[in-house]
Design a protein around this motif. Structure first.
Motif, PDB file in Angstrom:
ATOM      1  N   ASP A 141       0.823  -1.217   0.000  1.00 28.10           N
ATOM      2  CA  ASP A 141       0.000   0.000   0.000  1.00 28.10           C
ATOM      3  C   ASP A 141       0.849   1.255   0.000  1.00 28.10           C
ATOM      4  O   ASP A 141       1.879   1.338   0.669  1.00 28.10           O
ATOM      5  CB  ASP A 141      -0.994   0.022   1.174  1.00 28.10           C
ATOM      6  N   ALA A 143       0.738   5.020   0.925  1.00 25.22           N
ATOM      7  CA  ALA A 143      -0.057   5.800   1.871  1.00 25.22           C
ATOM      8  C   ALA A 143       0.573   7.155   2.104  1.00 25.22           C
ATOM      9  O   ALA A 143       1.786   7.339   1.944  1.00 25.22           O
ATOM     10  CB  ALA A 143      -0.191   5.042   3.189  1.00 25.22           C
ATOM     11  N   TRP A 274      -5.958   5.535   6.351  1.00 29.05           N
ATOM     12  CA  TRP A 274      -6.530   4.408   7.074  1.00 29.05           C
ATOM     13  C   TRP A 274      -7.486   4.901   8.166  1.00 29.05           C
ATOM     14  O   TRP A 274      -8.482   4.253   8.462  1.00 29.05           O
ATOM     15  CB  TRP A 274      -5.407   3.556   7.676  1.00 29.05           C
ATOM     16  N   ASP A 309       3.914   1.802   2.564  1.00 30.36           N
ATOM     17  CA  ASP A 309       3.762   1.545   3.989  1.00 30.36           C
ATOM     18  C   ASP A 309       4.016   0.069   4.281  1.00 30.36           C
ATOM     19  O   ASP A 309       5.127  -0.338   4.534  1.00 30.36           O
ATOM     20  CB  ASP A 309       2.369   1.976   4.445  1.00 30.36           C
ATOM     21  N   TYR A 346      -9.827  -3.160   2.223  1.00 28.35           N
ATOM     22  CA  TYR A 346      -8.844  -2.477   3.067  1.00 28.35           C
ATOM     23  C   TYR A 346      -8.827  -0.969   2.833  1.00 28.35           C
ATOM     24  O   TYR A 346      -8.312  -0.215   3.654  1.00 28.35           O
ATOM     25  CB  TYR A 346      -7.452  -3.049   2.787  1.00 28.35           C
ATOM     26  N   LEU A 348      -7.065   0.754   0.783  1.00 25.90           N
ATOM     27  CA  LEU A 348      -5.707   1.242   0.635  1.00 25.90           C
ATOM     28  C   LEU A 348      -5.305   1.198  -0.831  1.00 25.90           C
ATOM     29  O   LEU A 348      -5.866   0.433  -1.614  1.00 25.90           O
ATOM     30  CB  LEU A 348      -4.737   0.393   1.461  1.00 25.90           C
ATOM     31  N   TYR A 364      -8.500  10.505  -1.305  1.00 24.29           N
ATOM     32  CA  TYR A 364      -7.566   9.697  -2.083  1.00 24.29           C
ATOM     33  C   TYR A 364      -7.130  10.435  -3.353  1.00 24.29           C
ATOM     34  O   TYR A 364      -5.965  10.422  -3.728  1.00 24.29           O
ATOM     35  CB  TYR A 364      -8.197   8.359  -2.458  1.00 24.29           C
TER      36      TYR A 364
END
Length: 424
Positions: A141, A143, A274, A309, A346, A348, A364
């Motif tokens: 992911d 992030a 998250w 991440d 998730y 992500l 996002y």
């Protein structure tokens, strides 16, 4: 049926118990034809999403069961204890950069360089999982850490998303004048302040004309100090952040932070997306945006703290059969089905070629647009020696916010632990 194991026992006891469990599982696999793997993960957020992803893999692979083990804190000690017993989990979720390099250097991880998953990974993400020119994990992911803000609150009080530190100060004054908490607090858990201090420190490196790579190299060579940046500004920003949190921020963990933000008590939270996912569960109508934390008064200099991440690797200690299935799992995660589940469950962003985040919505899109225009700061903490970040940075920043340590205490502790780490 999956077992979610909460690892809170003493490390030595855990290692012994886990070794016996590993042997027991291995015997069961040989006797009945079923294969039971263990997946270790550290990310506490959205555990249900990961469980659903694992269930989908199990459904597609009859006879395979994956037990899930979470070790949210001091994972390195627990994993090292298990490695010493030859009982590593078959699949390992790890932070990028230093954790992957550390485990690869110790021989804990299988080489995944020639797996199909690597053909799908963006080339820019490969350094996060590489050691000595080979890839030992799949980056899962991308992030960013920054300021998630409530657009409706900002609109109500005629506020624009701040692009400079001076604008952020003005926004906070207006919010305080209207009895709105500027930042939802999170001081009870040390990891968030670890992210915050390293984010501000990384931003301040640029005015010293220091790249992250050069800074890390000079720290490893004992040629510089963590205090090479303007520490007055570094800790001044920490003071500002503390002054604009909930009055009970010291008692607030991640859940309380998200609740404060979701219900509109606080207008902003410094977090990764998250946390936005969980806040949306509490308030499906949450209308949010995402901006870099503005360290500078020149908007062009303010970038997201964004990088790979979490990653997934395969234990080199597993049997050939288990290692083959664990490798199949990490390859499957990068498939079209795996990517869709990862994004749906998730929430992500996987760092794979051709990924479209438009369906995820505002924050996002804000992240990716900003990164495309301004670039991003790498997650420097992922390149620190792991014990430096886990102990000196996380605990040091938290203790500073509790006013139990001075700024010089924090810098000295980071320098000392870094020096000790490179001497090992």
């Amino acid at each position: 049926m999956k077992k979610i194991v909460l690892a809170s026992l003493a490390i030595a006891m855990a290692a012994t118990a886990f070794t016996g469990c590993q042997k027991k599982n291995g015997a069961a696999s040989a006797s009945n034809g079923n294969v039971k793997l263990e997946l270790y993960y550290y990310k506490q957020e959205n555990q249900e999403g990961l469980k659903n992803i694992v269930k989908a893999f199990e459904k597609a692979n009859p006879g395979v069961t994956i037990d899930m083990l979470i070790i949210p804190n001091d994972a390195d000690s627990a994993i090292s204890a298990r490695a010493a017993q030859g009982a590593l989990p078959d699949i390992l979720q790890m932070q990028s950069y230093s954790r992957v390099k550390e485990y690869a250097s110790k021989g804990f991880l299988a080489d995944l360089s020639n797996e199909e998953a690597m053909d799908r990974v963006l080339p820019s993400s490969l350094p996060a999982v590489s050691y000595n020119g080979k890839q030992y994990a799949v980056p899962m992911d991308y992030a960013g850490i920054g300021v998630i803000y409530n657009k409706d609150i900002f609109e109500k009080y005629g506020l624009e998303a701040p692009t400079t530190y001076r604008e952020l100060e003005k926004v906070c004054r207006t919010l305080n004048d209207n009895n709105i908490v500027p930042f939802a607090g999170l001081l009870k858990e040390n990891w968030s302040m670890g992210h915050f201090i390293t984010m501000i420190h990384t931003a301040l490196l640029s005015e010293k004309k220091l790249s992250v790579d050069k800074f890390i190299a000079e720290m490893n060579a004992k040629k510089t100090s963590y205090g090479v940046v303007d520490t007055g500004r570094l800790f001044g920003i920490l003071d500002f952040y503390r002054a604009n949190m909930n009055s009970n921020a010291a008692e607030m963990g991640g859940g309380e932070q998200q609740q404060s933000f979701a219900k509109g008590e606080a207008a902003m939270m410094v977090q990764g997306l998250w946390a936005y996912v969980d806040a949306r569960k509490l308030n499906p109508n949450l209308n949010a945006g995402f901006i870099p934390f503005p360290v500078y008064n020149d908007a062009k200099l303010n970038q997201f703290y964004a990088d790979v991440d979490s990653t997934f690797g395969v234990s080199s200690q597993s049997s050939d059969e288990k290692r083959a299935i664990a490798t199949k799992f990490v390859n499957w995660l990068t498939s079209a089905e795996g990517q869709k589940l990862w994004m749906d469950e998730y929430k992500l962003i996987p760092p794979f070629k051709g990924v479209d985040v438009s369906a995820f919505g505002g924050p996002y899109v804000d992240l990716m647009k900003s990164v495309e225009v301004k670039g991003s700061m790498p997650w420097a903490f992922s390149q620190y020696p792991s014990d430096v970040f886990e102990d000196a940075c996380k605990n040091g920043a938290q203790q500073y916010m509790f006013q139990r340590k001075t700024s010089s205490d924090v810098i000295s502790a980071i320098d000392e632990q870094w020096a000790n780490s490179v001497n090992k």
